[in-house]
Design a protein around this motif. Structure first.
Motif, PDB file in Angstrom:
ATOM      1  N   SER A  27     -36.311  12.948  11.260  1.00  0.00           N
ATOM      2  CA  SER A  27     -36.134  12.432  12.623  1.00  0.00           C
ATOM      3  C   SER A  27     -37.382  12.691  13.467  1.00  0.00           C
ATOM      4  O   SER A  27     -37.762  11.859  14.293  1.00  0.00           O
ATOM      5  N   LEU A  28     -38.039  13.831  13.252  1.00  0.00           N
ATOM      6  CA  LEU A  28     -39.289  14.107  13.970  1.00  0.00           C
ATOM      7  C   LEU A  28     -40.399  13.151  13.548  1.00  0.00           C
ATOM      8  O   LEU A  28     -41.208  12.717  14.378  1.00  0.00           O
ATOM      9  N   VAL A  29     -40.432  12.815  12.257  1.00  0.00           N
ATOM     10  CA  VAL A  29     -41.433  11.858  11.773  1.00  0.00           C
ATOM     11  C   VAL A  29     -41.212  10.495  12.425  1.00  0.00           C
ATOM     12  O   VAL A  29     -42.152   9.856  12.899  1.00  0.00           O
ATOM     13  N   PHE A  30     -39.961  10.041  12.459  1.00  0.00           N
ATOM     14  CA  PHE A  30     -39.666   8.757  13.107  1.00  0.00           C
ATOM     15  C   PHE A  30     -39.954   8.807  14.602  1.00  0.00           C
ATOM     16  O   PHE A  30     -40.414   7.824  15.188  1.00  0.00           O
ATOM     17  N   LEU A  31     -39.726   9.937  15.232  1.00  0.00           N
ATOM     18  CA  LEU A  31     -40.035  10.069  16.655  1.00  0.00           C
ATOM     19  C   LEU A  31     -41.540   9.974  16.882  1.00  0.00           C
ATOM     20  O   LEU A  31     -42.012   9.306  17.822  1.00  0.00           O
ATOM     21  N   PHE A  32     -42.311  10.616  16.007  1.00  0.00           N
ATOM     22  CA  PHE A  32     -43.768  10.542  16.093  1.00  0.00           C
ATOM     23  C   PHE A  32     -44.253   9.102  15.874  1.00  0.00           C
ATOM     24  O   PHE A  32     -45.126   8.615  16.600  1.00  0.00           O
ATOM     25  N   LEU A  33     -43.667   8.423  14.873  1.00  0.00           N
ATOM     26  CA  LEU A  33     -44.046   7.032  14.612  1.00  0.00           C
ATOM     27  C   LEU A  33     -43.628   6.115  15.758  1.00  0.00           C
ATOM     28  O   LEU A  33     -44.328   5.138  16.069  1.00  0.00           O
ATOM     29  N   ALA A  34     -42.523   6.402  16.383  1.00  0.00           N
ATOM     30  CA  ALA A  34     -42.088   5.601  17.531  1.00  0.00           C
ATOM     31  C   ALA A  34     -43.058   5.762  18.696  1.00  0.00           C
ATOM     32  O   ALA A  34     -43.295   4.819  19.453  1.00  0.00           O
ATOM     33  N   TRP A  35     -43.641   6.926  18.822  1.00  0.00           N
ATOM     34  CA  TRP A  35     -44.598   7.175  19.905  1.00  0.00           C
ATOM     35  C   TRP A  35     -45.876   6.361  19.702  1.00  0.00           C
ATOM     36  O   TRP A  35     -46.437   5.822  20.649  1.00  0.00           O
ATOM     37  N   TYR A  36     -46.315   6.284  18.434  1.00  0.00           N
ATOM     38  CA  TYR A  36     -47.596   5.623  18.164  1.00  0.00           C
ATOM     39  C   TYR A  36     -47.466   4.176  17.672  1.00  0.00           C
ATOM     40  O   TYR A  36     -48.356   3.375  17.929  1.00  0.00           O
ATOM     41  N   ALA A  37     -46.409   3.818  16.959  1.00  0.00           N
ATOM     42  CA  ALA A  37     -46.344   2.491  16.347  1.00  0.00           C
ATOM     43  C   ALA A  37     -45.423   1.548  17.115  1.00  0.00           C
ATOM     44  O   ALA A  37     -45.883   0.590  17.728  1.00  0.00           O
ATOM     45  N   ILE A  42     -37.442   4.701  17.244  1.00  0.00           N
ATOM     46  CA  ILE A  42     -36.658   5.796  17.832  1.00  0.00           C
ATOM     47  C   ILE A  42     -35.196   5.713  17.403  1.00  0.00           C
ATOM     48  O   ILE A  42     -34.513   6.728  17.308  1.00  0.00           O
ATOM     49  N   PHE A  43     -34.723   4.488  17.092  1.00  0.00           N
ATOM     50  CA  PHE A  43     -33.343   4.349  16.626  1.00  0.00           C
ATOM     51  C   PHE A  43     -33.154   5.003  15.260  1.00  0.00           C
ATOM     52  O   PHE A  43     -32.094   5.576  14.977  1.00  0.00           O
ATOM     53  N   PHE A  44     -34.182   4.940  14.404  1.00  0.00           N
ATOM     54  CA  PHE A  44     -34.117   5.642  13.116  1.00  0.00           C
ATOM     55  C   PHE A  44     -34.106   7.155  13.339  1.00  0.00           C
ATOM     56  O   PHE A  44     -33.420   7.890  12.623  1.00  0.00           O
ATOM     57  N   SER A  45     -34.866   7.609  14.313  1.00  0.00           N
ATOM     58  CA  SER A  45     -34.893   9.029  14.642  1.00  0.00           C
ATOM     59  C   SER A  45     -33.523   9.499  15.117  1.00  0.00           C
ATOM     60  O   SER A  45     -33.018  10.535  14.675  1.00  0.00           O
ATOM     61  N   ILE A  46     -32.904   8.721  15.977  1.00  0.00           N
ATOM     62  CA  ILE A  46     -31.567   9.064  16.469  1.00  0.00           C
ATOM     63  C   ILE A  46     -30.557   9.041  15.324  1.00  0.00           C
ATOM     64  O   ILE A  46     -29.686   9.910  15.231  1.00  0.00           O
ATOM     65  N   GLY A  47     -30.683   8.063  14.430  1.00  0.00           N
ATOM     66  CA  GLY A  47     -29.784   7.985  13.274  1.00  0.00           C
ATOM     67  C   GLY A  47     -29.910   9.199  12.378  1.00  0.00           C
ATOM     68  O   GLY A  47     -28.901   9.727  11.885  1.00  0.00           O
ATOM     69  N   CYS A  48     -31.143   9.663  12.164  1.00  0.00           N
ATOM     70  CA  CYS A  48     -31.347  10.855  11.329  1.00  0.00           C
ATOM     71  C   CYS A  48     -30.764  12.100  11.991  1.00  0.00           C
ATOM     72  O   CYS A  48     -30.187  12.961  11.311  1.00  0.00           O
ATOM     73  N   ILE A  49     -30.897  12.196  13.302  1.00  0.00           N
ATOM     74  CA  ILE A  49     -30.338  13.344  14.018  1.00  0.00           C
ATOM     75  C   ILE A  49     -28.815  13.340  13.909  1.00  0.00           C
ATOM     76  O   ILE A  49     -28.196  14.374  13.644  1.00  0.00           O
ATOM     77  N   ILE A  50     -28.199  12.171  14.100  1.00  0.00           N
ATOM     78  CA  ILE A  50     -26.739  12.075  14.001  1.00  0.00           C
ATOM     79  C   ILE A  50     -26.274  12.398  12.588  1.00  0.00           C
ATOM     80  O   ILE A  50     -25.300  13.143  12.394  1.00  0.00           O
ATOM     81  N   ALA A  51     -26.979  11.885  11.573  1.00  0.00           N
ATOM     82  CA  ALA A  51     -26.615  12.180  10.181  1.00  0.00           C
ATOM     83  C   ALA A  51     -26.760  13.676   9.887  1.00  0.00           C
ATOM     84  O   ALA A  51     -25.915  14.269   9.199  1.00  0.00           O
ATOM     85  N   GLY A  52     -27.809  14.296  10.415  1.00  0.00           N
ATOM     86  CA  GLY A  52     -28.009  15.730  10.218  1.00  0.00           C
ATOM     87  C   GLY A  52     -26.908  16.559  10.849  1.00  0.00           C
ATOM     88  O   GLY A  52     -26.402  17.511  10.243  1.00  0.00           O
ATOM     89  N   TRP A  53     -26.517  16.216  12.067  1.00  0.00           N
ATOM     90  CA  TRP A  53     -25.452  16.948  12.740  1.00  0.00           C
ATOM     91  C   TRP A  53     -24.122  16.765  12.022  1.00  0.00           C
ATOM     92  O   TRP A  53     -23.348  17.717  11.885  1.00  0.00           O
TER      93      TRP A  53
END
Length: 152
Positions: A27-37, A42-53
């Motif tokens: 999720s941090l990797v997707f957040l970093f990629l959302a910042w630059y690309a 960011i939706f993938f980042s949120i999905g990873c966070i929800i799956a992790g929880w």
């Protein structure tokens, strides 16, 4: 561990965090990629966070009640499953401690039994203790009380 009382075990929070760390890192990797690309990542980042929880909650929902005559295992959040394993049916005990679990003082215990429905019961990520000695004593007492003799 006490000989006469029931006690409950559950996976440690550090074990659950270790099992979900890859999703949080992703999720941090997707957040970093959302910042630059692209902001849509960011939706993938949120999905990873929800799956992790969700995975963390599922791991922490496991409970093992160790009584004098049986071990009750329950798991699940929405759909609960409870299994019981009679003490006199337990045949073998296996303790595994990979390096990360040793670092956090945890262990995995696998109980092999003659039960057809539950041939193995896995107690994952529980704190290191003298659990096997307690279970072994309770198995011997249960076999004596039920007059069960093992013939090899």
């Amino acid at each position: 561990m006490t000989q006469n009382h029931e006690f409950t075990l559950r996976p440690a929070i550090s074990f659950a965090v270790l099992k979900t760390a890859h999703l949080m890192l992703l999720s941090l990797v997707f957040l970093f990629l959302a910042w630059y690309a692209s902001a849509y990542l960011i939706f993938f980042s949120i999905g990873c966070i929800i799956a992790g929880w969700c995975k963390l909650l599922v791991i922490r929902s496991n409970r093992y009640l160790i009584g004098k005559d049986r071990i009750r295992s329950s798991r699940g959040i929405l759909f609960k499953r409870m299994d019981e394993l009679e003490m006199y049916r337990i045949k073998d005990y296996i303790i595994t401690q990979p390096p990360l679990l040793q670092l956090f003082g945890l262990m995995n215990v696998i109980l092999k039994s003659t039960d057809l429905e539950t041939p193995t019961l896995k107690l994952m990520g529980i704190p290191s203790s003298d659990l096997i000695d307690t279970i072994r004593k309770r198995v011997q007492i249960a076999r004596q009380n039920n007059r069960i003799y093992e013939i090899n």
